[in-house]
Design a protein around this motif. Structure first.
Motif, PDB file in Angstrom:
ATOM      1  N   VAL A   1       2.864   0.552  14.924  1.00 34.67           N
ATOM      2  CA  VAL A   1       3.981   1.442  14.624  1.00 34.67           C
ATOM      3  C   VAL A   1       4.408   1.187  13.186  1.00 34.67           C
ATOM      4  CG1 VAL A   1       6.383   1.994  15.191  1.00 34.67           C
ATOM      5  CG2 VAL A   1       4.758   1.486  17.019  1.00 34.67           C
ATOM      6  N   LEU A   2       4.594   2.245  12.419  1.00 35.10           N
ATOM      7  CA  LEU A   2       5.136   2.138  11.072  1.00 35.10           C
ATOM      8  C   LEU A   2       6.646   2.036  11.197  1.00 35.10           C
ATOM      9  CD1 LEU A   2       4.573   2.314   7.966  1.00 35.10           C
ATOM     10  CD2 LEU A   2       5.123   4.743   8.179  1.00 35.10           C
ATOM     11  N   VAL A   3       7.233   0.959  10.688  1.00 32.77           N
ATOM     12  CA  VAL A   3       8.691   0.788  10.689  1.00 32.77           C
ATOM     13  C   VAL A   3       9.160   1.100   9.278  1.00 32.77           C
ATOM     14  CG1 VAL A   3      10.602  -0.801  11.065  1.00 32.77           C
ATOM     15  CG2 VAL A   3       8.524  -1.005  12.457  1.00 32.77           C
TER      16      VAL A   3
ATOM     17  N   GLY B   1       4.440  18.783   9.774  1.00 29.53           N
ATOM     18  CA  GLY B   1       3.890  19.478   8.622  1.00 29.53           C
ATOM     19  C   GLY B   1       4.490  19.103   7.279  1.00 29.53           C
ATOM     20  N   THR B   2       5.510  18.255   7.255  1.00 25.94           N
ATOM     21  CA  THR B   2       6.151  17.840   6.006  1.00 25.94           C
ATOM     22  C   THR B   2       5.676  16.441   5.635  1.00 25.94           C
ATOM     23  OG1 THR B   2       8.092  19.138   6.601  1.00 25.94           O
ATOM     24  CG2 THR B   2       8.366  17.527   4.839  1.00 25.94           C
ATOM     25  N   ARG B   3       5.335  16.261   4.358  1.00 25.23           N
ATOM     26  CA  ARG B   3       4.769  14.993   3.889  1.00 25.23           C
ATOM     27  C   ARG B   3       5.776  14.206   3.071  1.00 25.23           C
ATOM     28  NH1 ARG B   3       2.033  12.485  -0.311  1.00 25.23           N
ATOM     29  NH2 ARG B   3       2.069  14.125  -1.836  1.00 25.23           N
ATOM     30  N   CYS B   4       5.721  12.901   3.241  1.00 22.27           N
ATOM     31  CA  CYS B   4       6.552  11.974   2.476  1.00 22.27           C
ATOM     32  C   CYS B   4       5.672  10.791   2.095  1.00 22.27           C
ATOM     33  CB  CYS B   4       7.729  11.513   3.329  1.00 22.27           C
ATOM     34  SG  CYS B   4       8.791  10.308   2.537  1.00 22.27           S
ATOM     35  N   ARG B   5       5.767  10.344   0.854  1.00 15.86           N
ATOM     36  CA  ARG B   5       4.993   9.194   0.391  1.00 15.86           C
ATOM     37  C   ARG B   5       5.945   8.015   0.231  1.00 15.86           C
ATOM     38  NH1 ARG B   5       0.049   8.007  -3.342  1.00 15.86           N
ATOM     39  NH2 ARG B   5      -0.865   9.042  -1.581  1.00 15.86           N
ATOM     40  N   LEU B   6       5.514   6.856   0.710  1.00 12.14           N
ATOM     41  CA  LEU B   6       6.305   5.643   0.524  1.00 12.14           C
ATOM     42  C   LEU B   6       5.397   4.447   0.382  1.00 12.14           C
ATOM     43  CD1 LEU B   6       6.559   4.305   3.733  1.00 12.14           C
ATOM     44  CD2 LEU B   6       8.006   6.282   3.834  1.00 12.14           C
ATOM     45  N   ARG B   7       5.997   3.368  -0.001  1.00 17.56           N
ATOM     46  CA  ARG B   7       5.288   2.107  -0.222  1.00 17.56           C
ATOM     47  C   ARG B   7       5.551   1.216   0.990  1.00 17.56           C
ATOM     48  NH1 ARG B   7       1.819   0.691  -4.477  1.00 17.56           N
ATOM     49  NH2 ARG B   7       2.087  -1.474  -4.975  1.00 17.56           N
ATOM     50  N   ALA B   8       4.493   0.615   1.516  1.00 21.40           N
ATOM     51  CA  ALA B   8       4.620  -0.214   2.711  1.00 21.40           C
ATOM     52  C   ALA B   8       3.999  -1.584   2.480  1.00 21.40           C
ATOM     53  CB  ALA B   8       3.946   0.458   3.900  1.00 21.40           C
TER      54      ALA B   8
ATOM     55  N   MET C   1       0.832  -1.197   0.000  1.00 21.77           N
ATOM     56  CA  MET C   1       0.000   0.000   0.000  1.00 21.77           C
ATOM     57  C   MET C   1       0.866   1.245   0.000  1.00 21.77           C
ATOM     58  SD  MET C   1      -1.435  -0.643   3.758  1.00 21.77           S
ATOM     59  CE  MET C   1      -0.379  -1.641   4.773  1.00 21.77           C
ATOM     60  N   ASP C   2       0.321   2.309  -0.563  1.00 19.16           N
ATOM     61  CA  ASP C   2       0.978   3.600  -0.533  1.00 19.16           C
ATOM     62  C   ASP C   2       0.555   4.307   0.744  1.00 19.16           C
ATOM     63  OD1 ASP C   2       2.317   3.384  -3.003  1.00 19.16           O
ATOM     64  OD2 ASP C   2       0.483   3.906  -4.068  1.00 19.16           O
ATOM     65  N   ILE C   3       1.536   4.878   1.432  1.00 16.32           N
ATOM     66  CA  ILE C   3       1.287   5.549   2.705  1.00 16.32           C
ATOM     67  C   ILE C   3       1.869   6.950   2.643  1.00 16.32           C
ATOM     68  CG2 ILE C   3       1.894   5.568   5.155  1.00 16.32           C
ATOM     69  CD1 ILE C   3       1.731   2.620   5.225  1.00 16.32           C
ATOM     70  N   ASP C   4       1.113   7.922   3.127  1.00 15.71           N
ATOM     71  CA  ASP C   4       1.620   9.274   3.314  1.00 15.71           C
ATOM     72  C   ASP C   4       1.964   9.424   4.790  1.00 15.71           C
ATOM     73  OD1 ASP C   4       1.278  10.258   0.691  1.00 15.71           O
ATOM     74  OD2 ASP C   4      -0.853  10.547   1.067  1.00 15.71           O
TER      75      ASP C   4
ATOM     76  N   CYS D   1       9.714   8.659  16.077  1.00 11.70           N
ATOM     77  CA  CYS D   1       9.108   9.967  16.309  1.00 11.70           C
ATOM     78  C   CYS D   1       7.603   9.816  16.114  1.00 11.70           C
ATOM     79  CB  CYS D   1       9.686  11.022  15.373  1.00 11.70           C
ATOM     80  SG  CYS D   1       9.210  10.827  13.657  1.00 11.70           S
ATOM     81  N   ARG D   2       6.870  10.766  16.662  1.00 12.86           N
ATOM     82  CA  ARG D   2       5.421  10.738  16.518  1.00 12.86           C
ATOM     83  C   ARG D   2       5.043  11.574  15.297  1.00 12.86           C
ATOM     84  NH1 ARG D   2       2.128   8.323  19.479  1.00 12.86           N
ATOM     85  NH2 ARG D   2       3.421   8.295  21.337  1.00 12.86           N
ATOM     86  N   SER D   3       4.271  10.989  14.411  1.00 14.78           N
ATOM     87  CA  SER D   3       3.835  11.686  13.200  1.00 14.78           C
ATOM     88  C   SER D   3       2.660  12.608  13.517  1.00 14.78           C
ATOM     89  CB  SER D   3       3.407  10.667  12.141  1.00 14.78           C
ATOM     90  OG  SER D   3       2.247   9.977  12.576  1.00 14.78           O
ATOM     91  N   ASP D   4       2.427  13.560  12.623  1.00 11.13           N
ATOM     92  CA  ASP D   4       1.173  14.314  12.701  1.00 11.13           C
ATOM     93  C   ASP D   4       0.045  13.342  12.374  1.00 11.13           C
ATOM     94  OD1 ASP D   4       2.867  16.463  13.033  1.00 11.13           O
ATOM     95  OD2 ASP D   4       2.471  17.331  11.057  1.00 11.13           O
ATOM     96  N   TYR D   5       0.255  12.596  11.286  1.00  9.66           N
ATOM     97  CA  TYR D   5      -0.657  11.525  10.903  1.00  9.66           C
ATOM     98  C   TYR D   5      -0.016  10.672   9.823  1.00  9.66           C
ATOM     99  CZ  TYR D   5      -1.892  14.446   6.863  1.00  9.66           C
ATOM    100  OH  TYR D   5      -1.850  15.206   5.729  1.00  9.66           O
ATOM    101  N   ILE D   6      -0.587   9.486   9.649  1.00  9.57           N
ATOM    102  CA  ILE D   6      -0.230   8.584   8.561  1.00  9.57           C
ATOM    103  C   ILE D   6      -1.521   8.326   7.798  1.00  9.57           C
ATOM    104  CG2 ILE D   6       0.543   6.264   7.959  1.00  9.57           C
ATOM    105  CD1 ILE D   6       2.195   6.273  10.520  1.00  9.57           C
TER     106      ILE D   6
END
Length: 187
Positions: free
Chosen positions: A68-70, A44-51, A36-39, A128-133
């Motif tokens: 937890v997202l590793v 406040g900074t966004r990064c997109r990756l595949r998980a 899946m694609d995850i943001d 670290c704690r994200s704003d959101y995933i």
């Protein structure tokens, strides 16, 4: 006209049907639920990756109970300032990286997260704690993102997610949480 046995033709057709069904069913399963694609949004900074949704990944936030997202440290490089990225990619131990980040005055608060994995006696991951995933249309607020220097996939994905997207509601855990994770509190 060629002289073809109808039984050979029918048998061959059934064999190819079975083979194609097996191949495409596995391919559909892989795409539908496992990759899946995850943001990831941090400060406040966004990064997109595949998980990869990893059912064996039982790593949970010790305070909130969320998965937890590793993620590979390199895959999240755009989330950090150049100075923070250099520290995070230095190859030092998580404890040393955390001390360096604190000394450098990096604004994103990092923490150490204990883990255990097959074939290891355990250890610590820098998190670290994200704003959101964002996973598809679903948003998991304040989820932990643990960083690893180890490549988690064979190039097809850069992160592991232990949550389930159907039937599991991580938000309900927040209701029972008595500690505000956004406040400056110990713990």
């Amino acid at each position: 006209c060629a002289d073809i046995s109808w039984w050979v033709l029918l048998g061959s057709a059934l064999l190819f049907y079975g083979l194609l069904h097996l191949v495409f069913r596995q391919g559909a399963r892989y795409e539908r639920g496992e990759l899946m694609d995850i943001d990831v949004v941090v400060d406040g900074t966004r990064c997109r990756l595949r998980a990869l949704r990893d059912n064996g990944n039982a790593l949970r936030d010790p305070v909130r109970g969320q998965p937890v997202l590793v993620a590979e440290t390199r895959a999240l490089r755009e989330l950090w300032s150049p100075r923070a990225a250099a520290i995070l990619e230095s190859g030092a131990s998580p404890e040393e990286k955390m001390a360096r980040l604190h000394s450098a005055g990096v604004e994103v608060p990092f923490m150490l997260l204990p883990f255990r994995a097959v074939g290891t006696s355990g250890g610590l991951l820098l998190a670290c704690r994200s704003d959101y995933i964002r996973i598809g249309r679903r948003m998991v607020t304040h989820a932990l993102v643990a960083l690893t220097d180890t490549q988690v996939g064979n190039g097809g994905y850069q992160a592991l997610w232990g949550g389930q997207e159907r039937g599991e509601r991580h938000e309900s855990v927040e209701t029972f949480c008595t500690v505000d994770p956004t406040a400056d509190q110990a713990g």
